[in-house]
Motif scaffolding. Structure first.
Motif, short mmCIF file in Angstrom:
data_model
loop_
_atom_site.label_atom_id
_atom_site.label_comp_id
_atom_site.label_asym_id
_atom_site.label_seq_id
_atom_site.Cartn_x
_atom_site.Cartn_y
_atom_site.Cartn_z
N ALA A 1 0.82 -1.22 0.00
CA ALA A 1 0.00 0.00 0.00
C ALA A 1 0.85 1.27 0.00
CB ALA A 1 -0.94 0.00 1.21
N SER A 2 2.00 1.24 0.70
CA SER A 2 2.83 2.44 0.78
C SER A 2 3.39 2.83 -0.58
CB SER A 2 3.98 2.21 1.77
OG SER A 2 4.83 1.16 1.31
N ILE A 3 3.81 1.81 -1.37
CA ILE A 3 4.32 2.10 -2.71
C ILE A 3 3.21 2.67 -3.58
CG2 ILE A 3 5.19 1.04 -4.83
CD1 ILE A 3 6.80 -0.87 -3.12
N THR A 4 2.04 2.04 -3.51
CA THR A 4 0.90 2.50 -4.31
C THR A 4 0.53 3.93 -3.95
OG1 THR A 4 0.05 0.24 -4.44
CG2 THR A 4 -1.49 2.01 -4.95
N GLU A 5 0.51 4.24 -2.66
CA GLU A 5 0.16 5.60 -2.21
C GLU A 5 1.20 6.60 -2.70
OE1 GLU A 5 -0.24 5.36 1.98
OE2 GLU A 5 -2.08 4.15 1.90
N ASN A 6 2.48 6.21 -2.61
CA ASN A 6 3.55 7.12 -3.06
C ASN A 6 3.42 7.43 -4.54
OD1 ASN A 6 4.72 7.24 -0.54
ND2 ASN A 6 6.19 5.60 -0.94
N VAL A 7 3.15 6.39 -5.35
CA VAL A 7 3.02 6.57 -6.79
C VAL A 7 1.84 7.48 -7.10
CG1 VAL A 7 2.49 5.43 -8.97
CG2 VAL A 7 4.15 4.42 -7.42
N GLN A 8 0.71 7.20 -6.43
CA GLN A 8 -0.49 7.98 -6.72
C GLN A 8 -0.36 9.43 -6.25
OE1 GLN A 8 -3.39 5.49 -4.79
NE2 GLN A 8 -3.95 4.47 -6.70
N GLU A 9 0.34 9.65 -5.13
CA GLU A 9 0.52 11.01 -4.63
C GLU A 9 1.48 11.81 -5.50
OE1 GLU A 9 1.85 10.58 -0.65
OE2 GLU A 9 -0.09 9.90 0.12
N VAL B 1 9.47 7.90 -10.18
CA VAL B 1 10.34 6.90 -10.77
C VAL B 1 10.95 5.96 -9.73
CG1 VAL B 1 12.41 8.37 -10.72
CG2 VAL B 1 12.21 6.57 -12.43
N PHE B 2 11.26 6.46 -8.55
CA PHE B 2 11.93 5.62 -7.56
C PHE B 2 10.99 4.55 -7.01
CE2 PHE B 2 14.03 9.79 -7.52
CZ PHE B 2 15.27 9.39 -7.98
N SER B 3 9.73 4.91 -6.83
CA SER B 3 8.74 3.92 -6.40
C SER B 3 8.54 2.85 -7.46
CB SER B 3 7.40 4.61 -6.10
OG SER B 3 7.54 5.53 -5.05
N ILE B 4 8.52 3.27 -8.74
CA ILE B 4 8.31 2.33 -9.84
C ILE B 4 9.49 1.37 -9.98
CG2 ILE B 4 8.14 2.18 -12.36
CD1 ILE B 4 6.47 4.75 -12.25
N ASN C 1 10.00 11.26 -20.80
CA ASN C 1 9.10 10.65 -19.83
C ASN C 1 9.76 10.49 -18.46
OD1 ASN C 1 6.99 10.39 -21.64
ND2 ASN C 1 7.64 8.37 -22.33
N PHE C 2 11.02 10.04 -18.47
CA PHE C 2 11.70 9.79 -17.20
C PHE C 2 12.15 11.08 -16.52
CE2 PHE C 2 11.38 5.38 -18.05
CZ PHE C 2 11.56 4.75 -16.83
N ILE C 3 12.35 12.13 -17.29
CA ILE C 3 12.57 13.43 -16.65
C ILE C 3 11.34 13.79 -15.82
CG2 ILE C 3 12.63 15.91 -17.13
CD1 ILE C 3 14.59 15.43 -19.33
N ASN C 4 10.17 13.59 -16.42
CA ASN C 4 8.91 13.90 -15.74
C ASN C 4 8.71 13.03 -14.51
OD1 ASN C 4 6.62 15.42 -15.45
ND2 ASN C 4 5.66 14.76 -17.36
N LEU C 5 8.95 11.72 -14.68
CA LEU C 5 8.78 10.80 -13.56
C LEU C 5 9.78 11.09 -12.44
CD1 LEU C 5 8.26 7.44 -15.51
CD2 LEU C 5 6.54 8.67 -14.19
N SER C 6 11.01 11.45 -12.83
CA SER C 6 12.04 11.76 -11.84
C SER C 6 11.74 13.07 -11.12
CB SER C 6 13.41 11.83 -12.52
OG SER C 6 14.43 12.15 -11.60
N TYR C 7 11.29 14.07 -11.88
CA TYR C 7 10.97 15.38 -11.31
C TYR C 7 9.87 15.27 -10.25
CZ TYR C 7 9.57 20.30 -11.12
OH TYR C 7 9.26 21.58 -10.69
#
Length: 410
Positions: A110-118, A203-206, A193-199
């Protein structure tokens, strides 16, 4: 004498890995103005629009050609090859789903999912171009299947070669577009895409999830290929270990080329070492290189299931069963190039609620292509297990036919 240095060409996978690493690093540079990031994100957005435009054309070109081709062949042997290849692909997809849906929740918590969604709130492109596809995906699918089936019918009546030729050349044009425009631009697309995910920090959760996903995928591929050779060995009364040993050159070649088509010559030699007759190996190996996608479907199904779990999206069996059954047919159209399977599967991602041109679709392209070699190696290895089974069946049919001839003579 002046020595000429040849320009070294970096393969697609190293380029993608480099794009991912650079995208992550650049996205963490807080001193860079946000507008600079948006320039790269805008380029990715424009590429996404182009990809969205091409996808329905891919369906029309590849699916029509694929269906028209697969309905021509050597009667009963063609039917058996199709049945075995499709069954193997489906079984691989369903096993991948059951393993993924039960194992992945152990490390996608759940923590990973919450981090990604937030953290998913992403930077917007500076501008977009309204490039609408000529057809939507559903219309393209219906059009392709109907035309494919009825062109096949025309050909069985001795007609339809003009239409068949048109769509054959159409599919060649699409392949050329993919190989000269889409595939080469993928690293730049992924970089943005990864600039966006990293910003945004997503990306780290994924990545904390997907290295484990790939270990599971590789394990499933190796186990399923081994099981296929065990079944083939039991049916044909041959040693599975010997056949697996003979398959090593084909597996390694596929790892290097990332192409089932490019591996055909080596795979034919592997089939010869496994005692498959010439007429069967010359028929089964090239055909199965197109229609048998055990390794690819294991990867796609596993990655899709992981993404659905991460974003808390529906992933029930009913929905996934339809998706897997469709993939077994759709990926037949995959061009013999790196990433061909995921590119052919993209148009059908809406079945599971994933936008093929959105963030999740982009993520799946990246994740799939970075390990495409292993999926291709599993595909071609399974082809030789099928060849052993079909060769034994063919031999039995010859014996049966000869026995019937003797009876009639007597």
């Amino acid at each position: 004498m002046v020595a000429k240095l040849k320009k070294a060409h970096m393969g697609l996978v190293p380029k993608l890995i480099l794009a991912i690493i650079l995208g992550i690093l650049v996205g963490q540079l807080t001193f860079i103005p946000e507008v600079i990031f948006q320039i790269f994100i805008t380029a990715s957005s424009l590429f996404s629009s182009l990809l969205s435009f091409i996808i329905p054309l891919m369906i029309i070109g590849y699916v029509i050609k694929g269906i028209s081709d697969l309905t021509q062949g050597a009667g009963k042997l063609l039917g058996i090859n199709l049945l075995l290849a499709y069954s193997s692909t489906l079984i691989g997809g369903f096993i991948a789903y059951f393993v993924s849906s039960n194992l992945f929740p152990l490390f996608i918590d759940a923590s990973i999912t919450e981090n990604v969604q937030e953290e998913i709130a992403a930077l917007e492109p500076l501008f977009t171009i309204p490039l609408e596809p000529l057809l939507d995906v559903t219309s393209a699918i219906v059009f392709a299947f109907l035309f494919g089936v009825f062109i096949s019918w025309l050909r069985s009546e001795g007609r339809g070669e003009i239409m068949y030729g048109f769509f054959t050349e159409f599919s060649e044009i699409i392949t050329k577009i993919l190989n000269t425009l889409i595939i080469p631009l993928l690293p730049f697309y992924i970089f943005g895409n990864f600039i966006n995910l990293s910003y945004t920090g997503t990306v780290f959760s994924i990545l904390s999830v997907f290295w484990r996903v790939f270990i599971v995928v590789l394990g499933m591929q190796l186990l399923l290929v081994s099981l296929m050779f065990v079944i083939a060995g039991l049916y044909a009364r041959k040693s599975p270990l010997t056949m697996l040993k003979n398959q090593i050159p084909g597996y390694l070649t596929a790892l290097g080329t990332q192409s089932s088509a490019a591996t055909i010559p080596v795979n034919l030699e592997c089939a010869k070492k496994n005692g498959v007759s010439e007429e069967i190996r010359d028929f089964v190996i090239p055909l199965s290189a197109t229609i048998h996608l055990l390794g690819s479907i294991v990867t796609v199904t596993s990655c899709v299931t992981a993404v659905l779990l991460m974003f808390d999206m529906p992933h029930g069996f009913g929905m996934m069963a339809g998706f897997i059954a469709t993939l077994g047919i759709a990926m037949v159209a995959a061009p013999g190039a790196p990433g061909g399977a995921i590119m052919s599967a993209l148009p059908f991602m809406p079945i599971v609620g994933i936008d093929p041109t959105g963030t999740l679709g982009n993520l799946l392209i990246t994740l799939y292509i970075t390990q495409d070699s292993f999926g291709t190696a599993a595909n071609v290895s399974g082809d030789n297990a099928l060849a052993v089974i079909i060769d034994k069946f063919y031999a039995k049919q010859i014996v049966k036919a000869n026995a019937n001839v003797k009876k009639e003579t007597v």
